[in-house]
Scaffold this active site. Structure first.
Site, PDB file in Angstrom:
ATOM      1  N   ASP A   1       3.690 -26.375  -9.994  1.00  0.00           N
ATOM      2  CA  ASP A   1       2.740 -27.484 -10.081  1.00  0.00           C
ATOM      3  C   ASP A   1       1.599 -27.194 -11.052  1.00  0.00           C
ATOM      4  O   ASP A   1       1.430 -26.061 -11.514  1.00  0.00           O
ATOM      5  CB  ASP A   1       2.197 -27.841  -8.682  1.00  0.00           C
ATOM      6  CG  ASP A   1       1.787 -26.613  -7.871  1.00  0.00           C
ATOM      7  OD1 ASP A   1       1.725 -25.507  -8.432  1.00  0.00           O
ATOM      8  OD2 ASP A   1       1.523 -26.769  -6.665  1.00  0.00           O
TER       9      ASP A   1
ATOM     10  N   HIS B   1       1.759 -27.481   3.580  1.00  0.00           N
ATOM     11  CA  HIS B   1       2.334 -27.980   2.316  1.00  0.00           C
ATOM     12  C   HIS B   1       2.962 -26.853   1.499  1.00  0.00           C
ATOM     13  O   HIS B   1       2.564 -25.698   1.611  1.00  0.00           O
ATOM     14  CB  HIS B   1       1.289 -28.742   1.486  1.00  0.00           C
ATOM     15  CG  HIS B   1       0.220 -27.886   0.867  1.00  0.00           C
ATOM     16  ND1 HIS B   1      -1.112 -27.991   1.196  1.00  0.00           N
ATOM     17  CD2 HIS B   1       0.275 -26.900  -0.069  1.00  0.00           C
ATOM     18  CE1 HIS B   1      -1.817 -27.126   0.494  1.00  0.00           C
ATOM     19  NE2 HIS B   1      -0.996 -26.436  -0.281  1.00  0.00           N
TER      20      HIS B   1
ATOM     21  N   ASP C   1      -2.120 -26.645   5.953  1.00  0.00           N
ATOM     22  CA  ASP C   1      -1.564 -27.873   6.551  1.00  0.00           C
ATOM     23  C   ASP C   1      -0.038 -27.927   6.398  1.00  0.00           C
ATOM     24  O   ASP C   1       0.583 -28.963   6.634  1.00  0.00           O
ATOM     25  CB  ASP C   1      -2.204 -29.125   5.919  1.00  0.00           C
ATOM     26  CG  ASP C   1      -1.938 -29.229   4.426  1.00  0.00           C
ATOM     27  OD1 ASP C   1      -1.262 -28.329   3.858  1.00  0.00           O
ATOM     28  OD2 ASP C   1      -2.393 -30.207   3.796  1.00  0.00           O
TER      29      ASP C   1
ATOM     30  N   GLU D   1       1.844 -32.945  -0.412  1.00  0.00           N
ATOM     31  CA  GLU D   1       0.898 -33.215   0.673  1.00  0.00           C
ATOM     32  C   GLU D   1       1.656 -33.690   1.912  1.00  0.00           C
ATOM     33  O   GLU D   1       2.774 -34.204   1.793  1.00  0.00           O
ATOM     34  CB  GLU D   1      -0.087 -34.305   0.238  1.00  0.00           C
ATOM     35  CG  GLU D   1      -0.935 -33.962  -0.979  1.00  0.00           C
ATOM     36  CD  GLU D   1      -2.062 -32.968  -0.678  1.00  0.00           C
ATOM     37  OE1 GLU D   1      -1.993 -32.257   0.332  1.00  0.00           O
ATOM     38  OE2 GLU D   1      -3.019 -32.926  -1.475  1.00  0.00           O
TER      39      GLU D   1
END
Ligand code: F6R
Length: 262
Positions: free
Chosen positions: A67, A138, A136, A143
């Site tokens: 990314d 990811h 979280d 997301e």
């Protein structure tokens, strides 16, 4: 799935380094998927060290990063291209032309993302993808809620991600609102995956990813669908797992057999 647990981050980084190095040794024209962030830094230091000692070569290796922030140039100190150059590529014998990081300045991002996927295919696919995990759950910039079949695309960053990353920028308004990211589906096509996690703040996400239900809310849970995943965890990151005894038993069996058991 393999779950390797050690007391310290240094120990898991060392085991991850040996695994990646052994794969490159077997196939010098290796296609390596890479991540940024703090989790793989120990692995990168290990690979640099082995390269400097002449134990592995990256001359024929191609890399694809997961990314990049959309809107940052490669020479911006917070860009992932800059991170990769300074933490790995500048210190090993790799040809920079063989290091692919999504172009955060691509005008036509849709076309760019299609081409990125095409380039991965033309390289023969990713042999091994290195991952970290967000608190979280990811992976890459997928997301919570990202489709489990998603491909490389433009992602709008969650308010929490922007908040978390604000510490790296002079002020919060400078944090990019978008990123280009491989999708969960893209990642699952890698032939092998390793995920490195350390620290207490990863414990919940790790437990959800490994032992929780398959859900797009925890994008790392999609790795349950992959046949060749190794997790390298320090004891803090592993602290909410329920089946630690079994993972340790399997590791013992691997030692007896002299083979990895996935
Ligand atoms: C970065 C990436 C992210 C990180 C994750 C964990 O390329 O893919 O998903 O792996 O945010 O970041 P760290 O390792 O800094 O805790």
């Amino acid at each position: 799935m393999r779950v390797i647990i050690r007391k310290t981050y240094e120990e898991i980084s060392d085991i991850a380094t040996k695994l990646v190095a052994s794969r490159i040794e077997k196939k010098p024209a290796f296609v390596l998927g890479l991540a940024t962030g703090s989790s793989p830094l120990g692995l990168y230091r290990g690979l640099i060290d082995m390269n400097k000692k002449g134990l592995i070569s990256f001359k024929k290796v191609k890399t694809f990063n997961l990314d990049e922030y959309y809107g940052l140039k490669g020479d911006h100190p917070q860009s992932y291209r800059y991170f990769m150059n300074t933490n790995l590529f500048d210190h090993i014998d790799i040809d920079k032309a063989n290091t692919m990081v999504p172009d955060g300045m691509a005008q036509n991002w849709e076309e760019f993302c299609r081409n990125y996927e095409q380039k991965i295919k033309e390289a023969g696919g990713i042999d091994l993808q290195v991952l970290g995990i967000g608190s979280d759950g990811h992976i890459a910039f997928n997301e919570p809620g990202s489709s489990l079949t998603s491909r490389t695309r433009l992602v709008a960053l969650d308010a929490q991600t922007i908040e978390d990353n604000a510490r790296f920028f002079e002020d919060k308004n400078q944090v990019p609102r978008f990123a280009l990211s491989m999708g969960v589906g893209t990642i699952l096509e890698a032939k092998e995956i390793i995920l490195i996690a350390n620290g207490k703040n990863k414990a919940k996400a790790i437990a959800q990813a490994i032992e929780g239900p398959l859900t797009s809310i925890i994008s790392a849970s999609a790795l349950q669908m992959h046949p060749r995943v190794s997790y390298f965890l320090d004891e803090e990151a592993a602290s909410e797992l329920k089946r630690v005894n079994y993972y340790r038993f399997v590791e013992g069996a691997e030692k007896k057999l002299g083979k990895e058991i996935f």
